[in-house]
Each structure stands twice: as structure tokens, then as C-alpha cells.
Design a protein around this motif. Structure first.
Motif, PDB file in Angstrom:
ATOM      1  N   GLU A   3       0.850  -1.194   0.000  1.00 38.84           N
ATOM      2  CA  GLU A   3       0.000   0.000   0.000  1.00 38.84           C
ATOM      3  C   GLU A   3       0.880   1.236   0.000  1.00 38.84           C
ATOM      4  OE1 GLU A   3      -2.255  -0.449   3.555  1.00 38.84           O
ATOM      5  OE2 GLU A   3      -3.590  -1.915   2.669  1.00 38.84           O
ATOM      6  N   ARG A  42      -3.873   6.457   3.138  1.00 39.00           N
ATOM      7  CA  ARG A  42      -3.583   5.591   1.997  1.00 39.00           C
ATOM      8  C   ARG A  42      -3.947   6.315   0.711  1.00 39.00           C
ATOM      9  NH1 ARG A  42      -6.685   0.455   3.266  1.00 39.00           N
ATOM     10  NH2 ARG A  42      -6.964   0.571   1.022  1.00 39.00           N
ATOM     11  N   ARG A  43      -3.099   6.186  -0.271  1.00 35.90           N
ATOM     12  CA  ARG A  43      -3.284   6.870  -1.552  1.00 35.90           C
ATOM     13  C   ARG A  43      -4.644   6.550  -2.164  1.00 35.90           C
ATOM     14  NH1 ARG A  43      -3.271   4.980  -6.456  1.00 35.90           N
ATOM     15  NH2 ARG A  43      -2.400   3.015  -5.755  1.00 35.90           N
ATOM     16  N   ASP A  44      -5.003   5.275  -2.195  1.00 37.12           N
ATOM     17  CA  ASP A  44      -6.266   4.893  -2.828  1.00 37.12           C
ATOM     18  C   ASP A  44      -7.479   5.432  -2.079  1.00 37.12           C
ATOM     19  OD1 ASP A  44      -5.528   3.055  -0.790  1.00 37.12           O
ATOM     20  OD2 ASP A  44      -6.849   1.522  -1.609  1.00 37.12           O
ATOM     21  N   GLN A  47      -7.718   9.312  -2.833  1.00 33.66           N
ATOM     22  CA  GLN A  47      -8.107   9.527  -4.222  1.00 33.66           C
ATOM     23  C   GLN A  47      -9.573   9.164  -4.446  1.00 33.66           C
ATOM     24  OE1 GLN A  47      -5.002   7.328  -6.278  1.00 33.66           O
ATOM     25  NE2 GLN A  47      -4.040   9.246  -6.895  1.00 33.66           N
ATOM     26  N   ALA A  48     -10.039   8.098  -3.827  1.00 32.17           N
ATOM     27  CA  ALA A  48     -11.448   7.712  -3.957  1.00 32.17           C
ATOM     28  C   ALA A  48     -12.353   8.776  -3.344  1.00 32.17           C
ATOM     29  CB  ALA A  48     -11.689   6.363  -3.294  1.00 32.17           C
TER      30      ALA A  48
END
Length: 67
Positions: A3, A42-44, A47-48
Motif C-alpha cells: 500500500e 492511503r493513496r487509494d 483519491q477515492a
């Protein structure tokens, strides 16, 4: 696959959002990790959250105002 974690500062710079906007995301339930006074996300996840809010803004603008 590992991650990818971003600092609050990097996330704001990368997404071109104000730190207060990031704080709003957190206040609304976005999960973050705090380590030695620093905030990581966390990047995801960030971004979400960003995409969902941008889509929400577009949907709001596209809806005609009932009169």
C-alpha cells in the motif's frame, strides 16, 4: 502489492486541495493514521474520496433548479 501512504501535505499538493478540505474529508469519516504527530492516508483512500466529492459536485451542478 504494498500500500502507498501519503502525508497530509503531499496529498493536498498532489490533489490540489486545501488542508481544510482534507480535514473535512477526515471529519466526514475518511480513515487516516497518525504517527508522531504526522497524518498519513492511503493513496487509494484519499483519491477515492476526492473523486467521489468531485462527482457529487458535478451532479449537483447538473441538476436543474426546480422553480
Amino acid at each position: 502489492m504494498a500500500e502507498e501512504w501519503w502525508t497530509k501535505k503531499y496529498a493536498c499538493q498532489h490533489l490540489k486541495i486545501d488542508p481544510k478540505t482534507f480535514e473535512r474529508y477526515v471529519a466526514d469519516g475518511m480513515k487516516v493514521a497518525k504517527l508522531r504527530g504526522r497524518v498519513f492516508v492511503r493513496r487509494d483512500v484519499v483519491q477515492a474520496e476526492y473523486r467521489a466529492r468531485k462527482l457529487g459536485q458535478k451532479a449537483t451542478r447538473a441538476t436543474p433548479d426546480p422553480q
